[in-house]
Design an enzyme around this catalytic site. Structure first.
Site, PDB file in Angstrom:
ATOM      1  N   TYR A 148      13.526  37.109  23.419  1.00 55.62           N
ATOM      2  CA  TYR A 148      14.618  37.940  22.890  1.00 55.62           C
ATOM      3  C   TYR A 148      13.905  39.050  22.156  1.00 55.62           C
ATOM      4  O   TYR A 148      13.024  38.779  21.331  1.00 55.62           O
ATOM      5  CB  TYR A 148      15.455  37.142  21.886  1.00 55.62           C
ATOM      6  CG  TYR A 148      16.544  36.286  22.482  1.00 55.62           C
ATOM      7  CD1 TYR A 148      17.731  36.862  22.914  1.00 55.62           C
ATOM      8  CD2 TYR A 148      16.402  34.907  22.564  1.00 55.62           C
ATOM      9  CE1 TYR A 148      18.740  36.067  23.441  1.00 55.62           C
ATOM     10  CE2 TYR A 148      17.409  34.111  23.089  1.00 55.62           C
ATOM     11  CZ  TYR A 148      18.567  34.702  23.519  1.00 55.62           C
ATOM     12  OH  TYR A 148      19.561  33.923  24.034  1.00 55.62           O
TER      13      TYR A 148
ATOM     14  N   GLN B  22      10.359  33.256  27.451  1.00 57.86           N
ATOM     15  CA  GLN B  22      11.480  34.206  27.463  1.00 57.86           C
ATOM     16  C   GLN B  22      11.615  34.818  26.085  1.00 57.86           C
ATOM     17  O   GLN B  22      11.831  34.122  25.107  1.00 57.86           O
ATOM     18  CB  GLN B  22      12.777  33.503  27.875  1.00 57.86           C
ATOM     19  CG  GLN B  22      14.030  34.353  27.735  1.00 57.86           C
ATOM     20  CD  GLN B  22      14.761  34.081  26.432  1.00 57.86           C
ATOM     21  OE1 GLN B  22      14.970  32.935  26.079  1.00 57.86           O
ATOM     22  NE2 GLN B  22      15.139  35.130  25.705  1.00 57.86           N
TER      23      GLN B  22
ATOM     24  N   LYS C  75      15.089  39.187  33.122  1.00 53.54           N
ATOM     25  CA  LYS C  75      16.077  38.134  33.451  1.00 53.54           C
ATOM     26  C   LYS C  75      17.472  38.607  33.060  1.00 53.54           C
ATOM     27  O   LYS C  75      17.649  39.211  31.999  1.00 53.54           O
ATOM     28  CB  LYS C  75      15.742  36.864  32.669  1.00 53.54           C
ATOM     29  CG  LYS C  75      16.787  35.753  32.771  1.00 53.54           C
ATOM     30  CD  LYS C  75      16.314  34.479  32.097  1.00 53.54           C
ATOM     31  CE  LYS C  75      17.274  33.327  32.299  1.00 53.54           C
ATOM     32  NZ  LYS C  75      18.387  33.296  31.366  1.00 53.54           N
TER      33      LYS C  75
ATOM     34  N   HIS D  77      23.430  34.349  33.252  1.00 54.20           N
ATOM     35  CA  HIS D  77      23.320  33.436  32.118  1.00 54.20           C
ATOM     36  C   HIS D  77      24.201  32.200  32.324  1.00 54.20           C
ATOM     37  O   HIS D  77      24.775  31.652  31.390  1.00 54.20           O
ATOM     38  CB  HIS D  77      23.722  34.164  30.832  1.00 54.20           C
ATOM     39  CG  HIS D  77      22.889  33.809  29.639  1.00 54.20           C
ATOM     40  ND1 HIS D  77      21.800  34.534  29.243  1.00 54.20           N
ATOM     41  CD2 HIS D  77      22.989  32.800  28.734  1.00 54.20           C
ATOM     42  CE1 HIS D  77      21.278  33.995  28.156  1.00 54.20           C
ATOM     43  NE2 HIS D  77      21.977  32.937  27.825  1.00 54.20           N
TER      44      HIS D  77
ATOM     45  N   SER E 197      12.461  29.186  25.945  1.00 51.29           N
ATOM     46  CA  SER E 197      13.302  30.189  25.293  1.00 51.29           C
ATOM     47  C   SER E 197      12.757  30.518  23.910  1.00 51.29           C
ATOM     48  O   SER E 197      12.185  29.654  23.243  1.00 51.29           O
ATOM     49  CB  SER E 197      14.722  29.625  25.161  1.00 51.29           C
ATOM     50  OG  SER E 197      15.450  30.356  24.188  1.00 51.29           O
TER      51      SER E 197
ATOM     52  N   ARG F  34      27.880  32.438  30.970  1.00 50.18           N
ATOM     53  CA  ARG F  34      28.121  32.279  29.526  1.00 50.18           C
ATOM     54  C   ARG F  34      28.333  33.595  28.798  1.00 50.18           C
ATOM     55  O   ARG F  34      28.525  33.610  27.589  1.00 50.18           O
ATOM     56  CB  ARG F  34      26.938  31.545  28.882  1.00 50.18           C
ATOM     57  CG  ARG F  34      26.836  30.108  29.322  1.00 50.18           C
ATOM     58  CD  ARG F  34      25.501  29.516  28.991  1.00 50.18           C
ATOM     59  NE  ARG F  34      25.338  29.098  27.617  1.00 50.18           N
ATOM     60  CZ  ARG F  34      25.785  27.955  27.104  1.00 50.18           C
ATOM     61  NH1 ARG F  34      26.452  27.118  27.872  1.00 50.18           N
ATOM     62  NH2 ARG F  34      25.559  27.644  25.852  1.00 50.18           N
TER      63      ARG F  34
HETATM   64  C1  LIG Z   1      23.058  25.653  26.703  1.00 55.27           C
HETATM   65  C2  LIG Z   1      22.403  26.856  27.292  1.00 55.27           C
HETATM   66  C3  LIG Z   1      21.543  27.620  26.504  1.00 55.27           C
HETATM   67  C4  LIG Z   1      20.890  28.725  27.064  1.00 55.27           C
HETATM   68  N1  LIG Z   1      19.986  29.416  26.295  1.00 55.27           N
HETATM   69  C5  LIG Z   1      19.285  30.441  26.860  1.00 55.27           C
HETATM   70  C6  LIG Z   1      18.268  31.101  26.111  1.00 55.27           C
HETATM   71  O1  LIG Z   1      17.988  30.763  24.963  1.00 55.27           O
HETATM   72  N2  LIG Z   1      17.610  32.114  26.726  1.00 55.27           N
HETATM   73  C7  LIG Z   1      17.874  32.492  28.017  1.00 55.27           C
HETATM   74  O2  LIG Z   1      17.238  33.407  28.541  1.00 55.27           O
HETATM   75  N3  LIG Z   1      18.843  31.884  28.726  1.00 55.27           N
HETATM   76  C8  LIG Z   1      19.527  30.857  28.186  1.00 55.27           C
HETATM   77  N4  LIG Z   1      20.469  30.199  28.940  1.00 55.27           N
HETATM   78  C9  LIG Z   1      20.710  30.620  30.335  1.00 55.27           C
HETATM   79  C10 LIG Z   1      19.766  29.906  31.306  1.00 55.27           C
HETATM   80  O3  LIG Z   1      18.448  30.369  31.183  1.00 55.27           O
HETATM   81  C11 LIG Z   1      20.182  30.159  32.758  1.00 55.27           C
HETATM   82  O4  LIG Z   1      20.303  31.539  32.975  1.00 55.27           O
HETATM   83  C12 LIG Z   1      21.492  29.469  33.117  1.00 55.27           C
HETATM   84  O5  LIG Z   1      21.591  28.198  32.519  1.00 55.27           O
HETATM   85  C13 LIG Z   1      21.558  29.327  34.615  1.00 55.27           C
HETATM   86  O6  LIG Z   1      22.764  28.754  35.003  1.00 55.27           O
HETATM   87  P1  LIG Z   1      22.950  27.188  35.324  1.00 55.27           P
HETATM   88  O7  LIG Z   1      23.086  26.517  34.005  1.00 55.27           O
HETATM   89  O8  LIG Z   1      24.199  27.189  36.111  1.00 55.27           O
HETATM   90  O9  LIG Z   1      21.722  26.734  36.067  1.00 55.27           O
HETATM   91  C14 LIG Z   1      21.130  29.092  28.409  1.00 55.27           C
HETATM   92  C15 LIG Z   1      22.000  28.321  29.180  1.00 55.27           C
HETATM   93  C16 LIG Z   1      22.621  27.202  28.649  1.00 55.27           C
HETATM   94  C17 LIG Z   1      23.516  26.377  29.532  1.00 55.27           C
END
Ligand SMILES: Cc1cc2nc3c(=O)[nH]c(=O)nc-3n(C[C@H](O)[C@H](O)[C@H](O)COP(=O)(O)O)c2cc1C
Length: 384
Positions: A135, A133, A257, A281, A112, A284
């Site tokens: 931003y 990845q 993504k 995501h 990330s 989230r």
């Molecule tokens: C704590 C946390 C931080 C994350 N930070 C990023 C990030 O910085 N960049 C990003 O593209 N996705 C981020 N994600 C999303 C993950 O890449 C991914 O899409 C997601 O965790 C998939 O779902 P899962 O946790 O159920 O496997 C984050 C997810 C979590 C749980």
């Protein structure tokens, strides 16, 4: 030599419980939570759980082969490590640990922009076999700098993030006054004291920081300031023009993504992108959104063969990976599963998580009578 299998943690759920016991409450909440009322978080799990597979017991079948090709590389299994910000908060050195696991097991690792190791460190650990990845920065000079760093570190695949036009509304983090690095309040101090192994690891290896972004950002930001910094520095809302600009600049494979609709997949295709990750995501961002497995179906029907189609959000086990692949995804990524692993087991956690997933997936495919990952769609029970 591989470490012996840790029988205390046969599943990702066990790792989640282990992480909860080992890391401070506000860190666990940050990792585990979704947004708003956690509805989308739950849907990702329940809709994936509803996918059913048919076994063919009497068909002749050989050895299960998990190898999967993506963008000209062969990976040892059809899953990889999703980009997660601040892994080092969950366990110090967590980002590097997961990159090492992925490199040793020939799985893709996505760093990330907000990762807690730098682009250069991850380039070295993976010998350039990592994905990055991005931003999308507001400032073109910063974008160029990040892309040039990724390129110099050997990054194979660039992943653009579509699904963070706003900072997700996460009541648990607001309640916990979440900050980077953590603020010392009586409550956080108490939570840290209750988790001495985590505290000792932080004392040994230092406070987590966003090392890829370090040179562009002020130190010690609380959640509000971090959200402001992210809003000011990155244009969360990507446009077709952004895709065109980055497509013209990036020579390697380019992936979008956070795709949840055919419309966004069409725009990615029309701008010459190579693949998409159908994702919300991990629940989230948009609590009222569709689960990623539900969003997948119509996207696969329309774009199979035109874009490489991957999926994340809600995947926690080998059977889940099989469900996603049977539903038409070509590859899966996992965010929390690997993070629970490092939360529960520290430096051993990445490898143990990958081992669980691989054992489970192999068993499911043997049970189904399915030798090749590409044949999993034949086992889908349609029309549910
Ligand atoms: C704590 C946390 C931080 C994350 N930070 C990023 C990030 O910085 N960049 C990003 O593209 N996705 C981020 N994600 C999303 C993950 O890449 C991914 O899409 C997601 O965790 C998939 O779902 P899962 O946790 O159920 O496997 C984050 C997810 C979590 C749980």
């Amino acid at each position: 030599m591989a470490a012996p299998f840790d029988h205390r943690f046969p599943s990702v759920d066990d790792l989640r419980a282990g992480a909860r016991r080992r890391i401070p409450g506000f860190v666990f909440d940050f990792l585990d939570g979704g947004c708003n009322d956690n509805v989308n978080l739950g849907r990702n799990r329940s809709d994936l759980g509803d996918v059913e597979l048919r076994p063919f017991y009497l068909r002749p079948h050989g050895r299960v082969d998990l190898r999967t090709e993506l963008f000209g590389r062969e990976y040892d299994a059809p899953f990889g490590v999703a980009p997660v910000g601040l892994q080092g908060l969950v366990w110090p050195g967590g980002c590097e640990t997961l990159a090492r696991t992925a490199a040793a097991r020939h799985l893709p690792f996505i760093l990330s922009t907000c990762g807690s190791a730098s682009i250069e460190q991850i380039g070295e650990i993976t010998s350039g076999e990592f994905w990055f990845q991005l931003y999308n920065p507001v400032d073109p000079a910063m974008r160029e700098d990040l892309l040039a760093r990724a390129e110099a570190a050997g990054c194979r695949v660039l992943v653009l993030l579509a699904d963070v036009p706003t900072f997700g509304y996460r009541p648990h983090d607001i309640r916990n006054r979440f900050a980077v690095p953590p603020k010392l309040t009586p409550r956080t101090i108490l939570q840290m004291l209750l988790r001495p192994a985590w505290g000792a690891a932080v004392a040994r290896r230092g406070k987590p920081a966003l090392l890829s972004l370090g040179k562009y950002m002020p130190a010690n930001l609380d959640l509000r300031q971090l959200a402001d910094f992210m809003d000011r520095t990155f244009c969360g809302r990507l446009t077709g023009d952004d895709l065109a600009r980055i497509r013209a600049r990036w020579r390697g494979p380019l992936v979008l993504k956070g795709v949840a609709t055919e419309e966004d997949a069409e725009i990615a295709l029309s701008h010459g992108l190579d693949g998409i990750i159908v994702s919300n995501h991990g629940g989230r961002q948009l609590d009222a959104g569709q689960s990623s497995i539900r969003a997948l179906g119509s996207i696969v029907d329309r774009f199979r063969g035109k874009l490489r189609i991957m999926l994340d959000s809600g995947v926690r086990s080998g059977p889940d990976i099989a469900r996603a692949l049977a539903s038409g995804a070509e590859f899966t990524f996992l965010g929390r599963a690997f993070m629970y692993g490092i939360g529960a087991l520290g430096d051993r956690g990445g490898d143990h998580t990958a081992e669980i997933l691989e054992r489970q997936l192999r068993q499911v495919m043997e049970q189904l009578g399915c030798d090749l990952v590409a044949d999993l769609p034949r086992h889908l029970v349609e029309g549910r």
